[in-house]
Design a protein around this motif. Structure first.
Motif, PDB file in Angstrom:
ATOM      1  N   GLU A   7     -54.151  -6.540 -30.163  1.00 36.78           N
ATOM      2  CA  GLU A   7     -53.177  -5.442 -30.084  1.00 36.78           C
ATOM      3  C   GLU A   7     -51.766  -5.972 -29.871  1.00 36.78           C
ATOM      4  O   GLU A   7     -50.803  -5.474 -30.465  1.00 36.78           O
ATOM      5  N   VAL A   8     -51.632  -6.981 -29.024  1.00 38.62           N
ATOM      6  CA  VAL A   8     -50.313  -7.562 -28.759  1.00 38.62           C
ATOM      7  C   VAL A   8     -49.789  -8.259 -30.010  1.00 38.62           C
ATOM      8  O   VAL A   8     -48.612  -8.160 -30.342  1.00 38.62           O
ATOM      9  N   LEU A   9     -50.672  -8.946 -30.728  1.00 34.40           N
ATOM     10  CA  LEU A   9     -50.278  -9.613 -31.969  1.00 34.40           C
ATOM     11  C   LEU A   9     -49.810  -8.599 -33.010  1.00 34.40           C
ATOM     12  O   LEU A   9     -48.795  -8.808 -33.678  1.00 34.40           O
ATOM     13  N   SER A  10     -50.524  -7.489 -33.131  1.00 35.98           N
ATOM     14  CA  SER A  10     -50.112  -6.472 -34.108  1.00 35.98           C
ATOM     15  C   SER A  10     -48.786  -5.830 -33.717  1.00 35.98           C
ATOM     16  O   SER A  10     -47.982  -5.481 -34.581  1.00 35.98           O
ATOM     17  N   LYS A  11     -48.537  -5.705 -32.417  1.00 40.25           N
ATOM     18  CA  LYS A  11     -47.249  -5.171 -31.973  1.00 40.25           C
ATOM     19  C   LYS A  11     -46.115  -6.123 -32.347  1.00 40.25           C
ATOM     20  O   LYS A  11     -45.049  -5.697 -32.793  1.00 40.25           O
ATOM     21  N   GLY A  12     -46.342  -7.435 -32.192  1.00 41.21           N
ATOM     22  CA  GLY A  12     -45.337  -8.425 -32.567  1.00 41.21           C
ATOM     23  C   GLY A  12     -45.056  -8.414 -34.055  1.00 41.21           C
ATOM     24  O   GLY A  12     -43.907  -8.551 -34.482  1.00 41.21           O
ATOM     25  N   ILE A  13     -46.101  -8.248 -34.850  1.00 45.13           N
ATOM     26  CA  ILE A  13     -45.920  -8.185 -36.301  1.00 45.13           C
ATOM     27  C   ILE A  13     -45.145  -6.924 -36.691  1.00 45.13           C
ATOM     28  O   ILE A  13     -44.320  -6.949 -37.606  1.00 45.13           O
ATOM     29  N   LYS A  14     -45.372  -5.837 -35.972  1.00 44.39           N
ATOM     30  CA  LYS A  14     -44.613  -4.604 -36.240  1.00 44.39           C
ATOM     31  C   LYS A  14     -43.134  -4.792 -35.922  1.00 44.39           C
ATOM     32  O   LYS A  14     -42.266  -4.285 -36.647  1.00 44.39           O
ATOM     33  N   TYR A  15     -42.844  -5.508 -34.839  1.00 43.23           N
ATOM     34  CA  TYR A  15     -41.437  -5.800 -34.526  1.00 43.23           C
ATOM     35  C   TYR A  15     -40.798  -6.607 -35.651  1.00 43.23           C
ATOM     36  O   TYR A  15     -39.669  -6.328 -36.074  1.00 43.23           O
ATOM     37  N   LEU A  16     -41.508  -7.618 -36.134  1.00 41.22           N
ATOM     38  CA  LEU A  16     -40.963  -8.440 -37.219  1.00 41.22           C
ATOM     39  C   LEU A  16     -40.828  -7.635 -38.514  1.00 41.22           C
ATOM     40  O   LEU A  16     -39.879  -7.846 -39.277  1.00 41.22           O
ATOM     41  N   ALA A  17     -41.768  -6.719 -38.760  1.00 38.53           N
ATOM     42  CA  ALA A  17     -41.664  -5.865 -39.951  1.00 38.53           C
ATOM     43  C   ALA A  17     -40.458  -4.934 -39.855  1.00 38.53           C
ATOM     44  O   ALA A  17     -39.826  -4.619 -40.867  1.00 38.53           O
ATOM     45  N   ILE A  68     -45.992 -15.034 -29.604  1.00 38.99           N
ATOM     46  CA  ILE A  68     -46.284 -16.218 -28.786  1.00 38.99           C
ATOM     47  C   ILE A  68     -47.112 -15.826 -27.562  1.00 38.99           C
ATOM     48  O   ILE A  68     -48.051 -16.538 -27.170  1.00 38.99           O
ATOM     49  N   LYS A  69     -46.769 -14.680 -26.954  1.00 32.00           N
ATOM     50  CA  LYS A  69     -47.525 -14.214 -25.792  1.00 32.00           C
ATOM     51  C   LYS A  69     -48.969 -13.904 -26.189  1.00 32.00           C
ATOM     52  O   LYS A  69     -49.903 -14.199 -25.434  1.00 32.00           O
ATOM     53  N   ALA A  70     -49.168 -13.348 -27.371  1.00 31.91           N
ATOM     54  CA  ALA A  70     -50.524 -13.032 -27.818  1.00 31.91           C
ATOM     55  C   ALA A  70     -51.330 -14.294 -28.106  1.00 31.91           C
ATOM     56  O   ALA A  70     -52.536 -14.333 -27.851  1.00 31.91           O
ATOM     57  N   LEU A  71     -50.677 -15.320 -28.612  1.00 31.65           N
ATOM     58  CA  LEU A  71     -51.401 -16.539 -28.980  1.00 31.65           C
ATOM     59  C   LEU A  71     -51.682 -17.444 -27.782  1.00 31.65           C
ATOM     60  O   LEU A  71     -52.729 -18.090 -27.734  1.00 31.65           O
ATOM     61  N   PHE A  72     -50.750 -17.510 -26.832  1.00 28.49           N
ATOM     62  CA  PHE A  72     -50.883 -18.498 -25.756  1.00 28.49           C
ATOM     63  C   PHE A  72     -51.170 -17.902 -24.392  1.00 28.49           C
ATOM     64  O   PHE A  72     -51.175 -18.618 -23.401  1.00 28.49           O
ATOM     65  N   ASP A  73     -51.398 -16.617 -24.294  1.00 35.34           N
ATOM     66  CA  ASP A  73     -51.671 -16.009 -22.992  1.00 35.34           C
ATOM     67  C   ASP A  73     -53.143 -15.762 -22.787  1.00 35.34           C
ATOM     68  O   ASP A  73     -53.919 -15.562 -23.631  1.00 35.34           O
TER      69      ASP A  73
END
Length: 73
Positions: A7-17, A68-73
């Motif tokens: 979910e956090v990763l998808s939120k980050g991708i939405k920010y980048l989109a 980064i938080k989604a990948l390394f947390d």
């Protein structure tokens, strides 16, 4: 409430989109503003371009930090 990494990763991708269109539109607006400095709406268009450019930078930063938080947390 704990979010999963997906979910956090998808939120980050939405920010980048969201940052992608602003990264293309902001500098275009700035370019047009600087080419039409004698137009009466020069200041308004310049401010709009600056806001769009800084919003793009902010969303890119927030998106990358979220990924980064989604990948390394």
């Amino acid at each position: 409430m704990k979010h999963t990494n997906k979910e956090v990763l998808s939120k980050g991708i939405k920010y980048l989109a969201g940052a992608l269109p602003l990264a293309l539109i902001g500098p275009s607006i700035l370019y047009n503003a600087f080419n039409n400095q004698d137009h009466p709406l020069y200041i308004a268009v310049l401010i709009l371009g600056i806001i769009a450019t800084f919003a793009s930078i902010f969303l890119m930063f927030k998106g990358i930090m979220t990924i980064i938080k989604a990948l390394f947390d």
